[in-house]
Scaffold this active site. Sequence first.
Site, short mmCIF file in Angstrom:
data_model
loop_
_atom_site.label_atom_id
_atom_site.label_comp_id
_atom_site.label_asym_id
_atom_site.label_seq_id
_atom_site.Cartn_x
_atom_site.Cartn_y
_atom_site.Cartn_z
N CYS A 9 0.80 -1.22 0.00
CA CYS A 9 0.00 0.00 0.00
C CYS A 9 0.84 1.27 0.00
CB CYS A 9 -0.84 0.07 1.28
SG CYS A 9 -2.11 -1.17 1.35
N CYS A 256 13.03 -2.21 4.03
CA CYS A 256 12.95 -3.16 2.92
C CYS A 256 13.92 -2.77 1.78
CB CYS A 256 11.52 -3.19 2.38
SG CYS A 256 11.36 -4.05 0.82
N ASP A 368 17.74 -5.16 -15.73
CA ASP A 368 16.42 -5.29 -15.12
C ASP A 368 16.59 -5.20 -13.60
OD1 ASP A 368 13.74 -5.65 -14.85
OD2 ASP A 368 13.67 -7.64 -15.74
N CYS A 405 8.62 -13.17 0.88
CA CYS A 405 8.54 -11.96 1.69
C CYS A 405 7.31 -12.08 2.58
CB CYS A 405 8.41 -10.72 0.82
SG CYS A 405 8.15 -9.23 1.81
S1 SF4 Z 1 11.85 -9.89 2.57
FE1 SF4 Z 1 10.27 -8.43 1.90
S2 SF4 Z 1 10.62 -6.64 3.19
FE2 SF4 Z 1 12.48 -7.87 3.27
S3 SF4 Z 1 13.76 -7.09 1.60
FE3 SF4 Z 1 12.62 -8.79 0.77
S4 SF4 Z 1 10.85 -7.80 -0.19
FE4 SF4 Z 1 11.70 -6.32 1.27
#
Ligand code: SF4
Length: 501
Positions: A9, A256, A368, A405
């Site tokens: 979000c 992140c 990419d 994730c």
């Molecule tokens: S696990 Fe999720 S929050 Fe952590 S770096 Fe990877 S994408 Fe980002």
Amino acid sequence: MDDTVGTECGVFAAVDFRKNSIFPYVYWGMRAQNHRGHQSHGFLTYDGKFNVHRGLDLIPKIKTKDIPNWLLRLPGHVGIGNVRYTTSGRLNEEALIKGIQPVTIETKKVKLAISFNGNIVNTVGLKKEICKTFSNFSYDCDAELICRKLAVELMQNQDLQSAVRTCIKEVEGAFSVSGITQEGELFAFKDPYGLRPLCTGCNAEGNICAFSSETVGLDINSFNHGFEIEPGEFVKAADGDLERKQIIATKRKALCAFEFAYFARPDSKLNGSYVYKVREEFGKNLGREYEDIVKNADVILSLPETSDDAAYGLHEETGLRWERGTRRHRYVTDRAFILLSHERHSTINRKINIVDHRISGRNLIIVDDSIVRGDTTRVVVKKMRKLGAKEVHLFITFPRIIGPCFYGIDMATYGELIGSTQTPQEIAQTIGADSVNFQSLEGFIKATGLKKEELCLGCVTGKYPTPLAQRLANWMRKKFEGGHKEIGRLYEIDVENISET
Ligand code: SF4
């Protein structure tokens, strides 16, 4: 860039201390952040009561003739907005509508509105606890969990700050939250690791203050950049100012890392640096790390738009020509990742046109940002081959993704991630490229300007910052390796009670 990777979000919230209408600022703050979620949008303003607009899809353009009507429907000097991509909750249309934010709760004792960015890990346990107070609670999105959890604490006569403290202590996951109380107070807080961005800003006169997921939400309103809210920090807009309070001790920051590579807009600032500058550095690193491939290449191409800055950096570092041989269809505004799984393979043609005379007979480096499932990359390589490319080498700015994730990015299981089982050489073979070259983890971290222990790198290292997510990752990995079906929907997993053996 992978067709189906979404983020949770985007949030924007603001208050005008002179009590003028706030809706136009919230509207523009959200328009600037529509890249963070396309499935739904919502606005809520406060003028003694909550006034709400919720809709599916992109934020609509408002025609001049309709402005008075919008202002009439959304009056008040305090407001919050949200754009959402669903990584939690069910995915049918009814659930999507129910999950549109901001969410509200209105009981005799408590009134609260919440806009949220992130993902909660201990959903099942929290839901059970909330049901003790709200027996009819049906879970539709993580924002509701936060909203109800705060309401439960407020109903026990805790003040707002104490309620937020309890919430931060007991909820595990990523959450950057902004909300409005029944008195019209605007507040914001972050999880103890600061996984998702949320910053502050004010207008030049200091009589409008705002919270925004990204700084572009401030820029579009001509607001000054204030500060990034710290992990575990509570901020309240009051008496013409922003009051800050560190309400919980934090062990470490864990922003992140994928925000830098993919999600954040290049003209946003993260950790004080423009994202496009960091991406240029990614490209420079790739040039240094894969000199031998660069030496034999004829041209750099990039997949617009998240890779363009890295391609420029690679060009700057190596002197190799970067050609704009791929072009985005300008008015196709949907980011393909919001499309449903059965549409995955066809989306690239709708997004990008490849200029064919720049391809034939050449050794290409294609820059990419990431390889998640590999579907899109495979289609791109195939297209390049069809157009006569001699060699196709992929330079990927985000290190190889090896795990899911749990914090709001739509990569839920090991099984769906090509990098969880394949080496770069194997990935190259699978997608039909001559080579796949990921930026080193060290190079990536250095370019962000943060320390390793200030970033979440869970999906590329297998080491997650929060304990329940780590336990979940270990459990899912075992299931996957044992050939069992992985459950990727966190709201169905009682994470606190899974056994790792
Ligand atoms: S696990 Fe999720 S929050 Fe952590 S770096 Fe990877 S994408 Fe980002």
